[in-house]
Motif scaffolding. Sequence first.
Motif, short mmCIF file in Angstrom:
data_model
loop_
_atom_site.label_atom_id
_atom_site.label_comp_id
_atom_site.label_asym_id
_atom_site.label_seq_id
_atom_site.Cartn_x
_atom_site.Cartn_y
_atom_site.Cartn_z
N ALA A 138 0.83 -1.21 0.00
CA ALA A 138 0.00 0.00 0.00
C ALA A 138 0.86 1.26 0.00
O ALA A 138 0.63 2.19 -0.78
N ILE A 139 1.87 1.28 0.86
CA ILE A 139 2.74 2.46 0.94
C ILE A 139 3.49 2.67 -0.38
O ILE A 139 3.57 3.78 -0.91
N GLY A 140 4.03 1.57 -0.92
CA GLY A 140 4.77 1.67 -2.17
C GLY A 140 3.91 2.09 -3.34
O GLY A 140 4.34 2.87 -4.21
N SER A 141 2.66 1.61 -3.38
CA SER A 141 1.79 1.94 -4.51
C SER A 141 1.32 3.39 -4.50
O SER A 141 0.84 3.90 -5.50
N GLY A 142 1.48 4.05 -3.33
CA GLY A 142 1.07 5.46 -3.25
C GLY A 142 1.97 6.39 -4.03
O GLY A 142 1.54 7.49 -4.41
N GLY A 143 3.21 5.97 -4.27
CA GLY A 143 4.14 6.82 -5.02
C GLY A 143 4.43 8.13 -4.32
O GLY A 143 4.39 8.23 -3.09
N ILE A 144 4.68 9.16 -5.09
CA ILE A 144 5.03 10.48 -4.53
C ILE A 144 3.80 11.25 -4.08
O ILE A 144 3.77 11.83 -2.99
N PHE A 145 2.76 11.25 -4.90
CA PHE A 145 1.59 12.08 -4.60
C PHE A 145 0.38 11.28 -4.13
O PHE A 145 -0.65 11.87 -3.77
N GLY A 146 0.44 9.97 -4.14
CA GLY A 146 -0.67 9.15 -3.67
C GLY A 146 -1.75 8.96 -4.72
O GLY A 146 -1.75 9.62 -5.76
N LYS A 147 -2.68 8.08 -4.41
CA LYS A 147 -3.78 7.79 -5.32
C LYS A 147 -4.98 8.72 -5.11
O LYS A 147 -5.95 8.67 -5.87
N GLY A 148 -4.90 9.53 -4.07
CA GLY A 148 -6.00 10.46 -3.80
C GLY A 148 -6.89 9.98 -2.68
O GLY A 148 -7.07 8.78 -2.48
N TRP A 149 -7.44 10.95 -1.95
CA TRP A 149 -8.33 10.64 -0.83
C TRP A 149 -9.53 9.83 -1.32
O TRP A 149 -10.13 10.16 -2.35
N LEU A 150 -9.85 8.75 -0.62
CA LEU A 150 -10.95 7.83 -0.90
C LEU A 150 -10.68 6.94 -2.12
O LEU A 150 -11.56 6.17 -2.51
N ASN A 151 -9.48 7.01 -2.69
CA ASN A 151 -9.18 6.26 -3.91
C ASN A 151 -8.16 5.14 -3.71
O ASN A 151 -7.65 4.61 -4.68
N GLY A 152 -7.85 4.82 -2.47
CA GLY A 152 -6.87 3.77 -2.22
C GLY A 152 -7.43 2.38 -2.53
O GLY A 152 -8.40 1.94 -1.89
N THR A 153 -6.85 1.69 -3.50
CA THR A 153 -7.38 0.38 -3.89
C THR A 153 -7.09 -0.68 -2.83
O THR A 153 -7.96 -1.49 -2.51
#
Length: 366
Positions: free
Chosen positions: A232-247
Amino acid sequence: MWDRLIRPIDPWLLLFTTLVLILSTILLFSASNRDLDMIINKITFMCIALTVMWLVANTSQQTLIRLAVPAYVVGLLLLIAVALFGDISHGARRWLHIGVTKIQPSELMKLALPMMLAWYFHHFETSIRWKHYLFAAILMIVPVGLIMKQPDLGTSLLIASSGFYVLFFAGLSWKFIGLLGALGGGLAYVVTHWNSCINILHEYQCRRVATMLDPMQDPLGAGYHIIQGTIAIGSGGIFGKGWLNGTQTHLDFIPERTTDFIFAVFGEEFGLLGNAILLILYLLLIGRGLIIANNASTLFGRLLAGAITLTFFTYAFVNMGMVSGILPVVGIPLPLVSYGGTSMVSLLTGFGLLMSVQGDRKLMKS
């Protein structure tokens, strides 16, 4: 009247705390899949915790000094009561029925132990010798041993660290600290070997240490938490997937995502940039706490403020470390961010103690 209400409140400590609490509420809304009941419950406990913080901030240092010994004795008696009569849940005996509710006495000891040790060294301020450090170590070992017996490795480590920080600020020799570090390193080597580990820790605790070293040896069991957290942490990258959008979050891959592993949710949705913002807020809180400790007007205040501040640091470091896979999973929440009312109340009570120490300095000046 208004001046009397806000005088004991340290504005910087309150500002940084409030920002973290706002951030945690936004994060919980996503981590809980928009569960409004959890949000309302968290806000309720935030109000309770902030009220307790204000009450403690209004308590003078002299009163805190008088309360140190009774608080420690009561906490110790409650831990003994837990060992004898406590409720067993999930194989652990940590809770005690008091009337119509249940309490976890180890939470009280998180503050009672550093208060007791700060009182002890304050009492012998002009004549601290080796025997005082040895007796302080006994005062620390007894409650830590009772909590480890429950078993609750995470809380026992936190309480042990809070006691050690008091000894450190009281002038414990660097040579002795180095010796403790060497012994700790040797013990860590021993417990990573299964046959030796089971003679020291519980089997599930040994499994956690082993899976930290190699999570893939049990990817669907003991290693599952670490693997999903790092993904999960790695998939977020630099800016993340966005609030409420974490797969990983919303497809239920992350276990304990509202409590112990909420940092994985944060990393996935807000990325490295969001993690940096949270770290900066934590560092500002820790920095402010150390400034208060350095400026304290008494040895009691200096030792207590320093221990509370570094214990908060330990909370954050251990939680982030276990979610990132560099430390074993020991069940320590992310401070002020994880869902849980008891932990929040104890943390903000600690901040209230910091404000009391700072307020006493203001009174000394005036």
